[in-house]
Design a protein around this motif. Structure first.
Motif, mmCIF file in Angstrom:
data_model
loop_
_atom_site.group_PDB
_atom_site.id
_atom_site.type_symbol
_atom_site.label_atom_id
_atom_site.label_comp_id
_atom_site.label_asym_id
_atom_site.label_seq_id
_atom_site.Cartn_x
_atom_site.Cartn_y
_atom_site.Cartn_z
ATOM 1 N N LYS A 1 0.850 -1.189 0.000
ATOM 2 C CA LYS A 1 0.000 0.000 0.000
ATOM 3 C C LYS A 1 0.892 1.247 0.000
ATOM 4 O O LYS A 1 1.908 1.287 0.697
ATOM 5 C CB LYS A 1 -0.889 0.004 1.244
ATOM 6 C CG LYS A 1 -1.840 1.187 1.335
ATOM 7 C CD LYS A 1 -2.500 1.295 2.691
ATOM 8 C CE LYS A 1 -3.385 0.116 2.995
ATOM 9 N NZ LYS A 1 -4.171 0.328 4.258
ATOM 10 N N PRO A 2 0.536 2.256 -0.783
ATOM 11 C CA PRO A 2 1.332 3.492 -0.773
ATOM 12 C C PRO A 2 1.451 4.056 0.643
ATOM 13 O O PRO A 2 0.472 4.090 1.386
ATOM 14 C CB PRO A 2 0.535 4.429 -1.685
ATOM 15 C CG PRO A 2 -0.248 3.524 -2.582
ATOM 16 C CD PRO A 2 -0.582 2.329 -1.735
ATOM 17 N N GLU A 3 2.626 4.483 0.986
ATOM 18 C CA GLU A 3 2.877 4.983 2.332
ATOM 19 C C GLU A 3 1.982 6.186 2.643
ATOM 20 O O GLU A 3 1.888 7.133 1.865
ATOM 21 C CB GLU A 3 4.343 5.391 2.470
ATOM 22 C CG GLU A 3 4.742 5.768 3.879
ATOM 23 C CD GLU A 3 6.222 6.036 4.020
ATOM 24 O OE1 GLU A 3 6.630 6.495 5.106
ATOM 25 O OE2 GLU A 3 6.966 5.790 3.041
ATOM 26 N N GLY A 4 1.277 6.101 3.749
ATOM 27 C CA GLY A 4 0.410 7.189 4.190
ATOM 28 C C GLY A 4 -0.927 7.269 3.494
ATOM 29 O O GLY A 4 -1.721 8.173 3.780
ATOM 30 N N TRP A 5 -1.228 6.299 2.611
ATOM 31 C CA TRP A 5 -2.477 6.370 1.843
ATOM 32 C C TRP A 5 -3.662 5.972 2.729
ATOM 33 O O TRP A 5 -3.766 4.845 3.180
ATOM 34 C CB TRP A 5 -2.397 5.448 0.623
ATOM 35 C CG TRP A 5 -3.598 5.536 -0.280
ATOM 36 C CD1 TRP A 5 -3.788 6.391 -1.306
ATOM 37 C CD2 TRP A 5 -4.781 4.721 -0.217
ATOM 38 N NE1 TRP A 5 -5.012 6.177 -1.895
ATOM 39 C CE2 TRP A 5 -5.648 5.164 -1.241
ATOM 40 C CE3 TRP A 5 -5.201 3.675 0.608
ATOM 41 C CZ2 TRP A 5 -6.894 4.586 -1.473
ATOM 42 C CZ3 TRP A 5 -6.450 3.108 0.393
ATOM 43 C CH2 TRP A 5 -7.274 3.565 -0.637
ATOM 44 N N HIS A 6 -4.573 6.866 2.985
ATOM 45 C CA HIS A 6 -5.827 6.622 3.714
ATOM 46 C C HIS A 6 -5.673 5.522 4.777
ATOM 47 O O HIS A 6 -6.240 4.437 4.642
ATOM 48 C CB HIS A 6 -6.943 6.256 2.736
ATOM 49 C CG HIS A 6 -7.354 7.382 1.848
ATOM 50 N ND1 HIS A 6 -8.081 8.461 2.289
ATOM 51 C CD2 HIS A 6 -7.112 7.608 0.524
ATOM 52 C CE1 HIS A 6 -8.289 9.307 1.287
ATOM 53 N NE2 HIS A 6 -7.697 8.819 0.209
ATOM 54 N N PRO A 7 -4.947 5.793 5.835
ATOM 55 C CA PRO A 7 -4.713 4.757 6.847
ATOM 56 C C PRO A 7 -5.990 4.266 7.520
ATOM 57 O O PRO A 7 -6.011 3.184 8.108
ATOM 58 C CB PRO A 7 -3.789 5.459 7.858
ATOM 59 C CG PRO A 7 -4.022 6.925 7.653
ATOM 60 C CD PRO A 7 -4.307 7.083 6.189
ATOM 61 N N GLU A 8 -7.051 5.053 7.433
ATOM 62 C CA GLU A 8 -8.312 4.655 8.071
ATOM 63 C C GLU A 8 -9.080 3.619 7.260
ATOM 64 O O GLU A 8 -10.005 2.972 7.777
ATOM 65 C CB GLU A 8 -9.199 5.895 8.275
ATOM 66 C CG GLU A 8 -9.936 6.393 7.046
ATOM 67 C CD GLU A 8 -9.047 7.078 5.991
ATOM 68 O OE1 GLU A 8 -9.556 7.404 4.903
ATOM 69 O OE2 GLU A 8 -7.850 7.300 6.279
ATOM 70 N N ALA A 9 -8.717 3.443 5.985
ATOM 71 C CA ALA A 9 -9.479 2.567 5.093
ATOM 72 C C ALA A 9 -9.022 1.119 5.237
ATOM 73 O O ALA A 9 -7.831 0.830 5.369
ATOM 74 C CB ALA A 9 -9.310 3.024 3.646
ATOM 75 N N SER A 10 -9.966 0.184 5.201
ATOM 76 C CA SER A 10 -9.652 -1.241 5.323
ATOM 77 C C SER A 10 -9.277 -1.793 3.951
ATOM 78 O O SER A 10 -10.066 -2.473 3.281
ATOM 79 C CB SER A 10 -10.849 -2.010 5.899
ATOM 80 O OG SER A 10 -10.532 -3.384 6.037
ATOM 81 N N TYR A 11 -8.077 -1.459 3.509
ATOM 82 C CA TYR A 11 -7.516 -1.939 2.241
ATOM 83 C C TYR A 11 -6.313 -2.824 2.553
ATOM 84 O O TYR A 11 -5.433 -2.425 3.330
ATOM 85 C CB TYR A 11 -7.084 -0.769 1.360
ATOM 86 C CG TYR A 11 -8.206 -0.115 0.586
ATOM 87 C CD1 TYR A 11 -8.167 -0.013 -0.801
ATOM 88 C CD2 TYR A 11 -9.321 0.417 1.245
ATOM 89 C CE1 TYR A 11 -9.191 0.593 -1.507
ATOM 90 C CE2 TYR A 11 -10.350 1.024 0.553
ATOM 91 C CZ TYR A 11 -10.283 1.106 -0.830
ATOM 92 O OH TYR A 11 -11.302 1.709 -1.537
#
Length: 209
Positions: free
Chosen positions: A103-113
């Motif tokens: 996952k891209p660093e810092g990308w939407h940390p709240e999202a369950s991806y």
């Protein structure tokens, strides 16, 4: 166990986008109707501010599919093209991305991806996250790999009356013959025909020849 279905909007000649990943008019029916799919549209994917509005014939079918979905499985190319819906998938609570890159660093940390580098492991993770709800696999290259591995239970197509001639195929680069049961869902919407087929099995977990 969660049902795994492969899904996309598709042209009548079997393409989900052109060679440049442009979907052209394939998704117009999502926004040309008068019936919202959901009252709570967490992210407006239309870019118009009006959200998803389909025909009255399509709405119950699409709404039922979306409500039943717990996890979406997608490829990294699609994730990059749409920036993962900015962390707000149109349906489901979780997304599994098949990718050899994290996952891209810092990308939407709240999202369950969740980023997984193998299609079999991706489906296993998606089922775990879905908690008994359905797993929706985006058609295309990754979807074709999941299908070829015998991990797809049903094929769902929203067929739109357009011919692309070439482009990105619904089933990706799947080789050989694979049989489906007759369609158990046929819904005629405005500008779209919704079809759903069960995958014919031959032996445990394998598509029929």
């Amino acid at each position: 166990m969660s049902t795994v279905f492969m899904h996309s909007v598709v042209s009548v000649d079997g393409f989900i986008a052109d060679e440049d990943d442009d979907v052209g008019p394939l998704h117009d029916w999502y926004f040309n109707g008068d019936t919202p799919i959901a009252a709570d549209q967490r992210y407006d994917h239309s870019g118009t501010g009006s959200g998803f509005k389909v025909s009255r014939a399509s709405a119950p079918y699409v709404r039922s599919m979306w409500e039943s979905t717990g996890t979406i499985v997608m490829g990294r190319r699609l994730f990059d093209l749409i920036n993962g819906w900015e962390g707000h998938p149109p349906t489901g609570d979780h997304v599994v991305v098949v990718s050899h890159r994290p996952k891209p660093e810092g990308w939407h940390p709240e999202a369950s991806y969740h980023f997984v580098d193998d299609v079999t492991a991706a489906i296993g993770k998606a089922r775990e996250l879905a908690g008994g709800r359905a797993v929706s696999v985006n058609a295309g290259s990754v979807g074709g790999q999941v299908f070829a591995a015998g991990l797809v239970d049903e094929v769902a197509m929203d067929v739109v009356p357009v011919v692309f001639g070439s482009g990105k195929r619904y089933f990706g680069d799947v080789e050989g013959r694979h049989l489906l049961e007759g369609p158990h869902v046929v819904v005629q919407g405005e500008g779209v025909l919704h079809l759903r087929f069960k995958v014919r099995r031959q032996g445990p977990g394998k598509p029929g020849p």
